[in-house]
Design an enzyme around this catalytic site. Sequence first.
Site, short mmCIF file in Angstrom:
data_model
loop_
_atom_site.label_atom_id
_atom_site.label_comp_id
_atom_site.label_asym_id
_atom_site.label_seq_id
_atom_site.Cartn_x
_atom_site.Cartn_y
_atom_site.Cartn_z
CG ASP A 1 31.87 74.15 26.35
OD1 ASP A 1 30.95 73.34 26.50
OD2 ASP A 1 31.75 75.21 25.71
CG HIS B 1 29.72 71.04 30.59
ND1 HIS B 1 30.39 70.21 29.70
CD2 HIS B 1 29.85 72.29 30.09
CE1 HIS B 1 30.87 70.93 28.70
NE2 HIS B 1 30.57 72.20 28.92
CE1 TYR C 1 27.41 75.04 21.10
CE2 TYR C 1 27.75 77.39 21.51
CZ TYR C 1 27.70 76.09 21.97
OH TYR C 1 27.94 75.83 23.30
#
Length: 317
Positions: free
Chosen positions: A101, A296, A231
């Site tokens: 990730d 994921h 982010y």
Amino acid sequence: MDKIQHRKVPVNGINLHIAEIGDGPAILFLHGFPELWYSWRHQMLSLSAKGYRAIAPDLRGYGDSDAPPSPSNYTALHIVGDLVGLLDSLGLDRVFLVGHDWGAVMAWYFCLLRPDRIKALVNMSVVFTPRNPKRKPLEAMRARFGDDYYICRFQEPGEAEEEFARVDTARIIKKFLTSRRPGPLCVPKEVGFGGSPHNPIQLPSWLSEDDVNYFASKFSQKGFTGGLNYYRAMDLNWELTAPWTGLQIKVPVKFIVGDLDATFTTPGVKEYIQKGGFKRDVPFLQEFVIMEGVAHFINQEKPEEVSAHIYDFIQKF
């Protein structure tokens, strides 16, 4: 688990919490969002038993590591700087690198910026994305997936945190870790990241209430801002890494992804892989593994298989 040792290491102006176990060649594990060093618990135990030294930090902003408040403190240069400082502090010249990730994104950056410190990389879920000099990442994402795309929704400081705060922290953790919806992940404001509190979330066999509570306890203390700042620094990363535009990843790589992973099923990713873009940008890609029926959070969902994949690859070096 009680054999895993914990300490804080001062690096790059902050204190980084690390978990470690074992002796031998060192493996550095980089976790994603919303995760912690704890995401690698299975791999740490498995690989330390095979003669490796497993080291997993809580990355900057997470768990028991320091969390500067500003998104501008979470660029790839900061994170790779933390990790180089960690290796220097531990007296390690070169390590095996394993990422998932956001940890995978930072692992790609690490190999781009300091390949001299990496023996080989096992990366999961997030393929390398070469820098597009013509367009900032957020502009491209908004144009492609709209304002409800989760990365776009994370941009406004405080907004996602406020939304998370309206939901029990353990529920937020469960919602993320148990998601099996193929991407791209879009979350309208009226739906919210926690979903309806009236819908119970069934835990899969690989995730216990104790696991959830460990994550939730740390995020309850620290909050989510540190993780969300990764982010929020994406466009800044784009600006700062302009000098490395067009560079390839020049370390040996094994890539592992689940076929149900939202990052793998996001439009454009499979085409990038199948049409040769991934191999062009990562020329020393030696193994590519797609695990069927896996979503994921692959290192937690299939711990034994992932540990075996890591071991099979790194033992060659």
